[in-house]
Design a protein around this motif. Structure first.
Motif, PDB file in Angstrom:
ATOM      1  N   THR A   1     -13.105  29.887  11.022  1.00 15.61           N
ATOM      2  CA  THR A   1     -12.140  28.967  10.795  1.00 15.61           C
ATOM      3  C   THR A   1     -12.464  28.514   9.434  1.00 15.61           C
ATOM      4  OG1 THR A   1     -13.472  27.052  11.629  1.00 15.61           O
ATOM      5  CG2 THR A   1     -11.976  27.988  13.408  1.00 15.61           C
ATOM      6  N   GLN A   2     -11.141  27.537   8.860  1.00 13.74           N
ATOM      7  CA  GLN A   2     -11.356  27.000   7.463  1.00 13.74           C
ATOM      8  C   GLN A   2     -10.977  25.602   7.182  1.00 13.74           C
ATOM      9  OE1 GLN A   2     -10.378  30.372   5.128  1.00 13.74           O
ATOM     10  NE2 GLN A   2      -8.105  29.678   5.086  1.00 13.74           N
ATOM     11  N   ILE A   3     -11.569  25.159   6.451  1.00 13.22           N
ATOM     12  CA  ILE A   3     -10.976  23.739   6.193  1.00 13.22           C
ATOM     13  C   ILE A   3     -11.384  23.080   4.628  1.00 13.22           C
ATOM     14  CG2 ILE A   3     -13.022  22.603   6.980  1.00 13.22           C
ATOM     15  CD1 ILE A   3     -10.774  20.713   8.668  1.00 13.22           C
ATOM     16  N   GLU A   4     -10.402  22.518   4.260  1.00 11.22           N
ATOM     17  CA  GLU A   4     -10.610  21.974   2.757  1.00 11.22           C
ATOM     18  C   GLU A   4     -11.712  20.822   2.989  1.00 11.22           C
ATOM     19  OE1 GLU A   4      -7.073  21.865  -0.060  1.00 11.22           O
ATOM     20  OE2 GLU A   4      -6.309  21.438   1.813  1.00 11.22           O
ATOM     21  N   ALA A   5     -12.515  20.727   1.918  1.00 11.16           N
ATOM     22  CA  ALA A   5     -13.337  19.535   1.675  1.00 11.16           C
ATOM     23  C   ALA A   5     -12.866  18.926   0.252  1.00 11.16           C
ATOM     24  CB  ALA A   5     -14.622  19.919   1.560  1.00 11.16           C
ATOM     25  N   THR A   6     -13.034  17.679   0.025  1.00  8.89           N
ATOM     26  CA  THR A   6     -12.480  16.888  -1.044  1.00  8.89           C
ATOM     27  C   THR A   6     -12.973  15.449  -1.037  1.00  8.89           C
ATOM     28  OG1 THR A   6     -10.702  16.209  -2.133  1.00  8.89           O
ATOM     29  CG2 THR A   6     -10.289  15.959   0.070  1.00  8.89           C
ATOM     30  N   TYR A   7     -12.539  14.526  -1.557  1.00 10.48           N
ATOM     31  CA  TYR A   7     -13.140  13.260  -1.889  1.00 10.48           C
ATOM     32  C   TYR A   7     -11.990  12.151  -1.524  1.00 10.48           C
ATOM     33  CZ  TYR A   7     -16.339  15.723  -5.221  1.00 10.48           C
ATOM     34  OH  TYR A   7     -17.188  16.648  -5.674  1.00 10.48           O
ATOM     35  N   LEU A   8     -12.490  10.728  -1.199  1.00  7.65           N
ATOM     36  CA  LEU A   8     -11.762   9.887  -0.874  1.00  7.65           C
ATOM     37  C   LEU A   8     -12.355   8.806  -1.986  1.00  7.65           C
ATOM     38  CD1 LEU A   8     -10.320   8.221   2.297  1.00  7.65           C
ATOM     39  CD2 LEU A   8     -12.047   6.861   0.902  1.00  7.65           C
ATOM     40  N   VAL A   9     -11.328   8.114  -2.454  1.00  3.98           N
ATOM     41  CA  VAL A   9     -11.887   7.117  -3.588  1.00  3.98           C
ATOM     42  C   VAL A   9     -11.209   5.660  -2.978  1.00  3.98           C
ATOM     43  CG1 VAL A   9     -12.163   8.715  -5.529  1.00  3.98           C
ATOM     44  CG2 VAL A   9     -10.065   7.604  -5.061  1.00  3.98           C
ATOM     45  N   ARG A  10     -11.485   4.553  -3.515  1.00  6.33           N
ATOM     46  CA  ARG A  10     -11.264   3.365  -3.316  1.00  6.33           C
ATOM     47  C   ARG A  10      -9.911   2.877  -4.124  1.00  6.33           C
ATOM     48  NH1 ARG A  10     -15.151   0.405  -2.431  1.00  6.33           N
ATOM     49  NH2 ARG A  10     -16.685   2.046  -2.402  1.00  6.33           N
ATOM     50  N   ALA A  11      -9.256   1.797  -3.765  1.00  4.73           N
ATOM     51  CA  ALA A  11      -8.032   1.192  -4.323  1.00  4.73           C
ATOM     52  C   ALA A  11      -8.560   1.059  -5.718  1.00  4.73           C
ATOM     53  CB  ALA A  11      -7.628   0.229  -3.514  1.00  4.73           C
ATOM     54  N   GLY A  12      -7.738   1.226  -6.819  1.00  6.34           N
ATOM     55  CA  GLY A  12      -7.911   1.016  -8.221  1.00  6.34           C
ATOM     56  C   GLY A  12      -8.901   2.042  -9.095  1.00  6.34           C
ATOM     57  N   SER A  13      -9.272   3.152  -8.329  1.00 11.42           N
ATOM     58  CA  SER A  13     -10.117   4.110  -8.877  1.00 11.42           C
ATOM     59  C   SER A  13      -9.525   4.737  -9.842  1.00 11.42           C
ATOM     60  CB  SER A  13     -10.578   5.175  -7.870  1.00 11.42           C
ATOM     61  OG  SER A  13     -11.483   6.199  -8.570  1.00 11.42           O
ATOM     62  N   PRO A  14     -10.144   5.137 -10.968  1.00 12.76           N
ATOM     63  CA  PRO A  14      -9.510   5.723 -12.147  1.00 12.76           C
ATOM     64  C   PRO A  14      -9.744   7.318 -11.984  1.00 12.76           C
ATOM     65  CG  PRO A  14     -11.713   5.144 -12.845  1.00 12.76           C
ATOM     66  CD  PRO A  14     -11.387   4.578 -11.470  1.00 12.76           C
TER      67      PRO A  14
ATOM     68  N   LEU B   1     -14.551  16.260   4.861  1.00 10.07           N
ATOM     69  CA  LEU B   1     -13.629  17.234   5.120  1.00 10.07           C
ATOM     70  C   LEU B   1     -12.112  16.535   5.108  1.00 10.07           C
ATOM     71  CD1 LEU B   1     -15.417  19.242   8.190  1.00 10.07           C
ATOM     72  CD2 LEU B   1     -14.948  19.799   5.744  1.00 10.07           C
ATOM     73  N   LYS B   2     -11.063  17.169   4.777  1.00  6.13           N
ATOM     74  CA  LYS B   2      -9.863  16.339   4.568  1.00  6.13           C
ATOM     75  C   LYS B   2      -9.415  15.844   5.584  1.00  6.13           C
ATOM     76  CE  LYS B   2      -5.511  17.121   1.884  1.00  6.13           C
ATOM     77  NZ  LYS B   2      -4.787  17.977   0.906  1.00  6.13           N
ATOM     78  N   PRO B   3      -9.202  16.453   6.977  1.00  7.09           N
ATOM     79  CA  PRO B   3      -8.562  15.683   8.039  1.00  7.09           C
ATOM     80  C   PRO B   3      -9.296  14.505   8.402  1.00  7.09           C
ATOM     81  CG  PRO B   3      -8.749  17.878   8.333  1.00  7.09           C
ATOM     82  CD  PRO B   3      -9.598  17.811   7.098  1.00  7.09           C
ATOM     83  N   ASN B   4     -10.840  14.271   8.368  1.00  9.01           N
ATOM     84  CA  ASN B   4     -11.586  13.074   8.430  1.00  9.01           C
ATOM     85  C   ASN B   4     -11.062  12.053   7.596  1.00  9.01           C
ATOM     86  OD1 ASN B   4     -12.714  14.689  10.607  1.00  9.01           O
ATOM     87  ND2 ASN B   4     -14.485  14.905   9.507  1.00  9.01           N
ATOM     88  N   LEU B   5     -11.009  12.593   6.106  1.00 10.04           N
ATOM     89  CA  LEU B   5     -10.564  11.645   5.161  1.00 10.04           C
ATOM     90  C   LEU B   5      -9.437  11.054   5.258  1.00 10.04           C
ATOM     91  CD1 LEU B   5     -12.385  13.235   1.946  1.00 10.04           C
ATOM     92  CD2 LEU B   5     -13.205  11.566   3.525  1.00 10.04           C
ATOM     93  N   ILE B   6      -8.367  11.895   5.630  1.00 12.57           N
ATOM     94  CA  ILE B   6      -7.105  11.151   6.062  1.00 12.57           C
ATOM     95  C   ILE B   6      -6.852  10.282   7.366  1.00 12.57           C
ATOM     96  CG2 ILE B   6      -4.775  12.149   7.055  1.00 12.57           C
ATOM     97  CD1 ILE B   6      -5.188  14.756   5.635  1.00 12.57           C
ATOM     98  N   GLU B   7      -7.753  10.546   8.131  1.00 10.37           N
ATOM     99  CA  GLU B   7      -7.651   9.375   9.291  1.00 10.37           C
ATOM    100  C   GLU B   7      -8.387   8.235   8.999  1.00 10.37           C
ATOM    101  OE1 GLU B   7      -9.829   9.539  13.983  1.00 10.37           O
ATOM    102  OE2 GLU B   7      -9.554  11.429  12.755  1.00 10.37           O
ATOM    103  N   LEU B   8      -9.492   8.478   7.981  1.00  6.04           N
ATOM    104  CA  LEU B   8     -10.149   7.047   7.543  1.00  6.04           C
ATOM    105  C   LEU B   8      -9.251   6.197   6.738  1.00  6.04           C
ATOM    106  CD1 LEU B   8     -12.712   5.468   7.308  1.00  6.04           C
ATOM    107  CD2 LEU B   8     -13.550   7.285   5.502  1.00  6.04           C
ATOM    108  N   MET B   9      -8.358   6.796   5.675  1.00 13.05           N
ATOM    109  CA  MET B   9      -7.796   6.113   4.867  1.00 13.05           C
ATOM    110  C   MET B   9      -7.131   4.703   5.446  1.00 13.05           C
ATOM    111  SD  MET B   9      -5.714   8.218   2.048  1.00 13.05           S
ATOM    112  CE  MET B   9      -4.660   9.208   3.148  1.00 13.05           C
ATOM    113  N   PRO B  10      -6.327   4.712   6.308  1.00 10.33           N
ATOM    114  CA  PRO B  10      -5.748   3.422   7.026  1.00 10.33           C
ATOM    115  C   PRO B  10      -6.553   2.474   7.254  1.00 10.33           C
ATOM    116  CG  PRO B  10      -4.715   5.515   8.049  1.00 10.33           C
ATOM    117  CD  PRO B  10      -6.099   5.997   7.438  1.00 10.33           C
ATOM    118  N   LYS B  11      -8.022   2.900   7.288  1.00 11.09           N
ATOM    119  CA  LYS B  11      -9.091   1.652   7.619  1.00 11.09           C
ATOM    120  C   LYS B  11      -9.484   0.903   6.188  1.00 11.09           C
ATOM    121  CE  LYS B  11     -10.731   4.086  11.520  1.00 11.09           C
ATOM    122  NZ  LYS B  11     -11.545   5.046  12.354  1.00 11.09           N
TER     123      LYS B  11
END
Length: 271
Positions: A122-135, A196-206
């Motif tokens: 299997t494969q999945i994208e890994a990326t970053y989540l940043v806070r509001a206002g991040s440059p 991992l992108k799906p985990n970060l997508i789930e975290l965003m609303p929080k």
């Protein structure tokens, strides 16, 4: 004319069936002995990885990692023993000690020093989540002096970032009941959270205003591995086994059954 259409339909049907694998790879006695030396298949499963595992309300174990372990044990004709681990890193670290026979892990080069992996499953994208206002706008923006990136210690994408990051600081967090990379990212006001992108997508609303950067820093490929030194038969059979369960659509079925979004079947690999 009707007879002609009927004949053509049969030809098309047979042509389609010819490309579908109908038999599983043969399990040699050597492969069985190397993969299950105790007479059972001991599978190390990191249940912290919610993309590959599930736990029901009564402790029912499921997910792609569990399903593929069950299928492998069935083909080897041996009982399955699942050995739970708190993290993928802990499971990988236990490879040297002989505590398990197989594990489903991110196939990173550092782990491949101790583990023989099958072809990608299997494969999945890994990326970053940043806070509001991040440059920061893109993944490339994160690798700059002064940038601090929270990452779970020994995760597959931590190993990837160890190779990739040249200027930013990786803040590694060992997940425990009292700490996590997410908590460290928020409490210490770090610049980015790797995941991992799906985990970060789930975290965003929080995290109001948080967003995911464009692009990815790695595509994590998970598969079945066995400790080094088991023998060539075990490694060869795992490669054949993984390609077979992908070709027959079993991996896709397991992903759909688990309800995971963002996880996909790795492309086929010619043997």
């Amino acid at each position: 004319m009707k007879k002609l259409f009927a004949a053509l339909a049969v030809v098309v049907l047979l042509a389609g069936c010819a490309s579908v694998p109908t038999s599983a790879p043969t399990v040699s006695s050597a492969a069985r002995a190397e993969l299950a030396p105790t007479g059972k298949l001991r599978a190390a499963i990191a249940f912290s990885n919610v993309l590959l595992t599930t736990l029901g309300p009564n402790g029912e174990q499921g997910g792609v990692a569990v399903e593929v372990s069950r299928e492998l044990a069935r083909r080897l004709e041996v009982p399955l023993e699942i050995i739970p681990y708190k993290s993928a890193g802990a499971a990988a670290d236990a490879a040297k000690g002989g505590a398990w026979d197989i594990s489903i892990l991110g196939a990173e080069p550092q782990r491949a020093q101790e583990i023989s992996f099958g072809t990608p499953m299997t494969q999945i994208e890994a990326t970053y989540l940043v806070r509001a206002g991040s440059p920061l706008k893109t993944v490339a923006d994160a690798d700059r002096p002064g940038i601090r990136i929270a990452v779970p210690a020994n995760a597959a994408y931590d190993l990837a970032l160890t190779r990739i990051i040249k200027q930013a600081q990786l803040v590694r967090v060992a997940n425990s009941p009292t700490s996590s990379a997410v908590q460290t990212f928020t409490n210490d006001k770090l610049d980015a959270l790797a995941g991992l992108k799906p985990n970060l997508i789930e975290l965003m609303p929080k995290l109001p205003g948080a967003r995911i950067l464009d692009g990815n820093f790695s595509v994590i490929q998970h598969t079945v591995g066995t400790p080094k030194g088991r023998g060539n038969a075990a490694a060869a059979y795992l490669r054949e086994f993984i390609e077979d369960v992908k070709a027959k659509g079993l991996v896709a079925q397991w992903i759909e059954k688990s309800g995971v979004k963002g996880l996909s079947v790795a492309p086929p690999v010619k043997q």
